[in-house]
Design an enzyme around this catalytic site. Structure first.
Site, PDB file in Angstrom:
ATOM      1  N   ASP A  36       6.703  -5.658   5.271  1.00 24.04           N
ATOM      2  CA  ASP A  36       6.817  -6.935   4.576  1.00 24.04           C
ATOM      3  C   ASP A  36       6.282  -7.763   3.353  1.00 24.04           C
ATOM      4  O   ASP A  36       4.865  -7.400   3.729  1.00 24.04           O
ATOM      5  CB  ASP A  36       6.379  -8.491   5.551  1.00 24.04           C
ATOM      6  CG  ASP A  36       6.559  -9.260   6.448  1.00 24.04           C
ATOM      7  OD1 ASP A  36       7.835 -10.119   5.502  1.00 24.04           O
ATOM      8  OD2 ASP A  36       5.991  -9.698   7.060  1.00 24.04           O
ATOM      9  N   ASP A  37       7.148  -8.133   2.467  1.00 24.24           N
ATOM     10  CA  ASP A  37       6.475  -8.971   1.401  1.00 24.24           C
ATOM     11  C   ASP A  37       5.768  -7.795   0.006  1.00 24.24           C
ATOM     12  O   ASP A  37       5.094  -7.810  -0.492  1.00 24.24           O
ATOM     13  CB  ASP A  37       5.579 -10.011   1.821  1.00 24.24           C
ATOM     14  CG  ASP A  37       6.313 -11.640   2.413  1.00 24.24           C
ATOM     15  OD1 ASP A  37       7.105 -10.977   2.904  1.00 24.24           O
ATOM     16  OD2 ASP A  37       5.658 -12.842   2.028  1.00 24.24           O
ATOM     17  N   CYS A  76      12.170 -13.477   4.183  1.00 21.57           N
ATOM     18  CA  CYS A  76      11.728 -12.898   5.118  1.00 21.57           C
ATOM     19  C   CYS A  76      13.245 -12.390   6.154  1.00 21.57           C
ATOM     20  O   CYS A  76      14.051 -11.564   6.072  1.00 21.57           O
ATOM     21  CB  CYS A  76      10.496 -12.516   6.241  1.00 21.57           C
ATOM     22  SG  CYS A  76       9.320 -12.758   4.827  1.00 21.57           S
ATOM     23  N   HIS A 132      13.535 -10.171  13.566  1.00 23.43           N
ATOM     24  CA  HIS A 132      13.061 -10.873  13.349  1.00 23.43           C
ATOM     25  C   HIS A 132      11.295 -10.465  13.606  1.00 23.43           C
ATOM     26  O   HIS A 132      10.778  -9.606  12.812  1.00 23.43           O
ATOM     27  CB  HIS A 132      12.986 -12.253  14.048  1.00 23.43           C
ATOM     28  CG  HIS A 132      14.922 -12.817  14.210  1.00 23.43           C
ATOM     29  ND1 HIS A 132      15.158 -13.245  13.188  1.00 23.43           N
ATOM     30  CD2 HIS A 132      15.860 -11.800  14.480  1.00 23.43           C
ATOM     31  CE1 HIS A 132      16.265 -13.117  13.111  1.00 23.43           C
ATOM     32  NE2 HIS A 132      16.917 -12.441  13.842  1.00 23.43           N
ATOM     33  N   ASP A 309      11.281  -5.839   2.460  1.00 22.84           N
ATOM     34  CA  ASP A 309      12.413  -6.840   3.146  1.00 22.84           C
ATOM     35  C   ASP A 309      12.414  -7.914   1.347  1.00 22.84           C
ATOM     36  O   ASP A 309      13.862  -8.392   0.975  1.00 22.84           O
ATOM     37  CB  ASP A 309      11.881  -7.616   3.781  1.00 22.84           C
ATOM     38  CG  ASP A 309      10.912  -8.179   3.828  1.00 22.84           C
ATOM     39  OD1 ASP A 309       9.954  -8.131   3.264  1.00 22.84           O
ATOM     40  OD2 ASP A 309      11.033  -9.341   4.406  1.00 22.84           O
ATOM     41  N   HIS A 310      11.155  -7.697   0.190  1.00 26.41           N
ATOM     42  CA  HIS A 310      11.685  -8.783  -0.899  1.00 26.41           C
ATOM     43  C   HIS A 310      10.707  -8.912  -1.263  1.00 26.41           C
ATOM     44  O   HIS A 310       9.721  -7.793  -1.281  1.00 26.41           O
ATOM     45  CB  HIS A 310      12.092 -10.237  -0.700  1.00 26.41           C
ATOM     46  CG  HIS A 310      11.139 -10.258   0.500  1.00 26.41           C
ATOM     47  ND1 HIS A 310       9.824 -11.329  -0.329  1.00 26.41           N
ATOM     48  CD2 HIS A 310      11.123 -11.047   1.662  1.00 26.41           C
ATOM     49  CE1 HIS A 310       9.089 -11.878   1.604  1.00 26.41           C
ATOM     50  NE2 HIS A 310      10.103 -11.739   2.271  1.00 26.41           N
TER      51      HIS A 310
HETATM   52 CA   LIG Z   1       9.323 -10.423   4.154  1.00 27.76          CA
END
Ligand SMILES: [Ca+2]
Ligand SMILES: [Ca+2]
Length: 470
Positions: A36-37, A76, A132, A309-310
Site C-alpha cells: 500500500d502506497d 488506493c 478494500h 497500488d500507486h
Molecule cells: Ca494505497
C-alpha cells in the site's frame, strides 16, 4: 493470449511454461503480494539512494522487474478495483476512495481476479488490504479462506504530528516488536499456509498496509536510517513555474499536509525517515512470505507477483502523498517471477497494473476473459526487450489523464492544459515541454492513446437521497 503461451512451448520446447496443464503437468499456483502506497523507493527501482529492501531486490533479480510500471488511478481503492477487475477507471468510474467494487454498476458482470481463478478450480485465500480492507459482500464468496483482516494498531497518544494535522498523518517507533504488527501477523499466516498440507492449485493474495500512513513501525526499522543523514528529494524552487495551476490544489481532496506545512513544522526529515523505515519493515514481511514459499513443496510451481497500488510524493513538486499525474504518483513496483521466467535485465516497456489480471490468466492457461482491458505481459516475461507499443494510462479524477510511454509522459487536464516530459533526459519531470512547438508530433502520437470515451465519476447515492427522490 493463451495461444501465445502455447506457441512458445512449440518454439522453445522444455524451456517455457512446462506447467501448462495441456502437457499433463500440474496447474501452477499464484501468490500475489500487494503493498500500500509504495513508490519507487526500492533497491530494484533505485528511487532512493538510502533505502534497504533486500527481500524485494532478490525477488526482482530472480524474475522480471517491470521498471516502468504505472497505476491506472493514483489513489488506493480505485487503483485496487482496477487491478482486481482488469478494467480502467474510465470504464468503471471510480476515481476516488468511496465506491466499493460491488457498488460499481460497470463491474456487475466483471469477476474479480480471485473470483475468476476460483471459478476455474483454484482454492483462493486472501488477507489484509487486497481490494478494500478485505473482501465483503458478494466478493467474499470468491475467497475460500481468510488470512486475517487485522488493521494496524495506533498508539493512544500523538507521537510526532503537529496537533493540527489529521491523526492519519502521525508516525513513530511503535509498537516495540514486529510480532505486534498486523502486516507481520498476516505474513506469518500466509507463511503458515504455504507450509501446510493442502491440495493445489491455489491463489493466495496478501495485502500489506505499510508504508501507508500512519507510519508506525518498530524501532529497529527506524534505526536503519539516520534521520540527520538520510537523503531528501531534490525539490527546485522553480519546478512548479512551468506547470498548469489547475491541479496544484489536489491536497484539498485529501488529509495530507501541504509541503509548506511540512516545512513550517520541520517535519520533512521525520516523515521521510518513517516512510523509509516502513518500507524496510514491509520488505521483511515480503521476505517471510517468499521464504516460506521457497521452503515449501510449491516453490517450483508458483508464480509470485508483487505490486503497489500507486506511488507517493514526499515533497517532490511541493506535494505529499498521491493523486497527481506525475511520475511520483503513478510509478509503482511490479515484479513477476515463477516457473519458466528466467532472470533478465529490467523490462523498461511501459506497462499498467491492469495488465496483471490478463498476465496471470495467460500464465495459468485459463480461458480469456473478454472484459479485461489490459494486455498480457507474457511476451516481456519471455524477453525483457520485447517492444510494446501501448503506453500506460493513468487517470486522476474525471477528464485528467497521463500517457506514459517508454520515454515520454504527456498529461492532459480536463480544461485542456498539458504537460510533456522527456524521460530520456529528465527523469524528475522538471522541464515541461508541452508548449515547445518542436514536440508537437510527439504530443500528437501520445494523444492517440487517450481514452476515447469516459465514464463519469460514480457517486454513491445515499439511502436518504433515494428516499427524497421518490
Ligand atoms: Ca494505497
Ligand atoms: Ca517544472
Amino acid at each position: 493470449m493463451r495461444r501465445y503461451a502455447l506457441a512458445l512451448v512449440c518454439f522453445f520446447p522444455g524451456v517455457l511454461w512446462s506447467n501448462n496443464p495441456s502437457n499433463g503437468a500440474e496447474q501452477p499456483n499464484v501468490v500475489m503480494i500487494s503493498i500500500d502506497d509504495l513508490n519507487d523507493w526500492t533497491g530494484f527501482l533505485g528511487g532512493h539512494p538510502d533505502v534497504s529492501t533486500p527481500n524485494m531486490d532478490e525477488l526482482a533479480e530472480q524474475g522480471r522487474n517491470f521498471s516502468n510500471s504505472h497505476c491506472a488511478v493514483p489513489v488506493c481503492s480505485s487503483s485496487r478495483v482496477s487491478v482486481m477487475s482488469g478494467v480502467a477507471p474510465t470504464t468503471h468510474g471510480s476515481y476516488e476512495i468511496g465506491p466499493r467494487y460491488d457498488e460499481l454498476p460497470a463491474l456487475n458482470d466483471v469477476p474479480t481476479m480471485q473470483r475468476y481463478f476460483k471459478d476455474h478450480g483454484y482454492y483462493t485465500l486472501s488477507g489484509g488490504k487486497v481490494l478494500h480492507h478485505g473482501f465483503t459482500g458478494r466478493l467474499s464468496e470468491a475467497i475460500d479462506q481468510s488470512l486475517g483482516r487485522e488493521k494496524g494498531r495506533r498508539p493512544k497518544k500523538v507521537m510526532n504530528r503537529p496537533a493540527s494535522w489529521s491523526g492519519a498523518w502521525d508516525w513513530g517507533q511503535y509498537p516495540d516488536e514486529d510480532t505486534e504488527m498486523a502486516d507481520f501477523k498476516l505474513a506469518q499466516n500466509a507463511a503458515n499456509f504455504l507450509g501446510s498440507d493442502f491440495k493445489p492449485p491455489f491463489f493466495l493474495s496478501v495485502g500489506f498496509f505499510r508504508p501507508h500512513v500512519p507510519l508506525f513501525a518498530p524501532p529497529c526499522w527506524f534505526q536503519k536510517y539516520d534521520i540527520e543523514a538520510i537523503s531528501l528529494p531534490h525539490i527546485p524552487s522553480w519546478d512548479l513555474d512551468d506547470v498548469p495551476k489547475n491541479f496544484l490544489n489536489i491536497n484539498s481532496y485529501a488529509v495530507a499536509p501541504t509541503h509548506a506545512e511540512v516545512l513550517k513544522h520541520g517535519k520533512q526529515r521525520g516523515l521521510t525517515q518513517a516512510y523509509l523505515a516502513s518500507i524496510s519493515f514491509v520488505d521483511s514481511c515480503v521476505g517471510l512470505v517468499v521464504d516460506a514459499l521457497r521452503a515449501s513443496p510449491h516453490a517450483e510451481n508458483t508464480y509470485v507477483v508483487l505490486w503497489s497500488d500507486h506511488g507517493f510524493h514526499l515533497g517532490e513538486k511541493n506535494h505529499w502523498a498521491k493523486r497527481t499525474l506525475w511520475e511520483e504518483s503513478t510509478r509503482v513496483p511490479l515484479l513477476i517471477s515463477g516457473p519458466g521466467i528466467s532472470p533478465d535485465i529490467p523490462c523498461e516497456q511501459s506497462v499498467s497494473l491492469i495488465d496483471i489480471y490478463p498476465t496471470l490468466i495467460d500464465l495459468c492457461s485459463l480461458p480469456e476473459n473478454e472484459k479485461l482491458e489490459g494486455v498480457s505481459l507474457v511476451p516481456q516475461l519471455e524477453n525483457s526487450k520485447m517492444v510494446r507499443d501501448r503506453p500506460a494510462i493513468t487517470s486522476s479524477y474525471f477528464g485528467n489523464h497521463a500517457v506514459r510511454s517508454h520515454s515520454w509522459r504527456l498529461i492532459t487536464y480536463e480544461d485542456g492544459a498539458e504537460e510533456l516530459y522527456d524521460h530520456r533526459s529528465d527523469s524528475d519531470e522538471f522541464h515541461n515541454l508541452a508548449n515547445d512547438p518542436r514536440y508537437k508530433s510527439i504530443k500528437n502520437q501520445l494523444r492517440q492513446w487517450l481514452p476515447k470515451s469516459e465514464e463519469p465519476e460514480f457517486k454513491k447515492i445515499s439511502e436518504r437521497d433515494k428516499r427524497l427522490k421518490k
